[in-house]
Design a protein around this motif. Structure first.
Motif, short mmCIF file in Angstrom:
data_model
loop_
_atom_site.label_atom_id
_atom_site.label_comp_id
_atom_site.label_asym_id
_atom_site.label_seq_id
_atom_site.Cartn_x
_atom_site.Cartn_y
_atom_site.Cartn_z
N LEU A 102 -8.04 4.74 -0.46
CA LEU A 102 -7.23 3.48 -0.63
C LEU A 102 -6.71 3.03 0.77
CD1 LEU A 102 -5.67 1.22 -2.42
CD2 LEU A 102 -3.90 2.87 -2.57
N VAL A 158 -8.44 -6.03 2.29
CA VAL A 158 -8.04 -6.91 1.18
C VAL A 158 -6.84 -7.62 1.42
CG1 VAL A 158 -7.84 -7.04 -1.49
CG2 VAL A 158 -9.31 -5.26 -0.50
N ILE A 172 -10.79 -1.59 -5.12
CA ILE A 172 -10.56 -2.02 -3.77
C ILE A 172 -11.50 -1.86 -2.85
CG2 ILE A 172 -8.89 -1.74 -1.95
CD1 ILE A 172 -7.57 -3.34 -4.32
N TYR A 182 -6.03 -4.52 -7.84
CA TYR A 182 -5.89 -3.06 -8.15
C TYR A 182 -5.50 -2.81 -9.50
CZ TYR A 182 -4.06 1.67 -7.33
OH TYR A 182 -3.60 2.99 -7.19
N SER A 227 -13.70 -4.85 -3.25
CA SER A 227 -13.44 -6.00 -2.85
C SER A 227 -13.34 -6.14 -1.41
CB SER A 227 -11.88 -5.96 -3.29
OG SER A 227 -11.44 -7.38 -2.86
N THR A 229 0.84 -1.22 0.03
CA THR A 229 0.04 0.08 0.08
C THR A 229 0.86 1.14 0.04
OG1 THR A 229 -1.64 -1.18 1.30
CG2 THR A 229 -1.91 1.32 1.16
N GLY A 235 -13.18 -4.80 -9.25
CA GLY A 235 -12.99 -5.15 -8.24
C GLY A 235 -13.94 -6.56 -7.63
N ALA A 240 -7.41 -0.71 1.83
CA ALA A 240 -6.55 -1.76 1.20
C ALA A 240 -6.27 -2.77 2.16
CB ALA A 240 -5.10 -1.02 1.04
N PHE A 292 -4.12 -8.81 -3.83
CA PHE A 292 -4.33 -7.24 -3.88
C PHE A 292 -4.06 -6.52 -5.13
CE2 PHE A 292 -2.51 -3.10 -2.65
CZ PHE A 292 -3.80 -2.49 -2.52
#
Length: 216
Positions: free
Chosen positions: A67, A74, A120, A87, A123, A8, A178, A71, A83
């Motif tokens: 994000l 996920v 994301i 993305y 997800s 990330t 996603g 993040a 991930f």
């Protein structure tokens, strides 16, 4: 939200560095933004590079903050590799949808990580539908799925009114990316979170209904 994972941090850093380069270098921004005419002529790299450019610091901050919020959910469920797949897949599908919607608009341009970030979001909500968020000055927790659906409804509004040099329709392609990629990678969700799968499909269906009716 836990501690930021390395993947990330790398993605956020790449967005910040490339976006600030674009803020200060018009030629760079023009070369790597999403532009229908240039892509049709063969510059497919713009389908990827445009996802790391932003129109201004507010646009950049909103995408990176979002994000940051989603993040690690996920990554916690699926791992860093999946991930990255979600993305990048969402980024590309977002721009593919933009290209489809604007294929006859030679000069149409857009930038932003919104497609990837929306992927994301979708997800994370699929994986942890009971997640709640505290947003800015709102003192009560908001269910994450309401944020996700609201994000896409705002995107419909943005598409309809052509707000900013932002790929609002890329949000939808990203959400679809996603949504589909996560369900492919975590098919067990059909047994545990079927209602959330249906709820998150609603704004996506709405988009295509409006498009079919000529409302967008």
């Amino acid at each position: 939200m836990g501690n930021l994972s390395l993947v990330t941090i790398v993605i956020i850093a790449a967005n910040v560095i490339i976006s600030f380069k674009g803020f200060n270098d018009f030629g760079f921004f023009e070369k790597y933004k999403f532009n229908v005419g240039s892509i049709v002529k063969g510059e497919q790299f713009r389908m990827f590079s445009s996802g790391f450019l932003h129109v201004d610091t507010a646009h950049l901050f909103f995408n990176m903050f979002t994000l940051y919020v989603f993040a690690d959910v996920v990554i916690g469920f699926l791992g860093a590799l999946y991930f990255i797949i979600i993305y990048v897949g969402s980024l590309l599908l977002g721009n593919l949808l933009s290209l489809y919607f604007h294929k006859n608009e030679y000069y149409y341009s857009a930038v932003g990580a919104s497609g990837a970030v929306t992927g994301i979001i979708y997800s994370a909500i699929l994986l942890q539908p009971d997640m709640s968020l505290y947003l800015f000055f709102i003192p009560i927790p908001i269910p994450a799925y309401i944020f996700g659906v609201g994000y896409l409804l705002y995107s419909i509004y943005g598409m309809k009114n052509r707000i900013g040099n932002i790929g609002h329709d890329a949000h939808f392609g990203g959400a679809i990316g996603g949504y589909i990629i996560t369900l492919l990678l975590a098919s067990w969700l059909f047994e545990t979170h079927l209602l959330m799968i249906v709820i998150l499909a609603l704004p996506i269906v709405l988009l295509f209904v409006l498009k079919k009716l000529g409302k967008l």
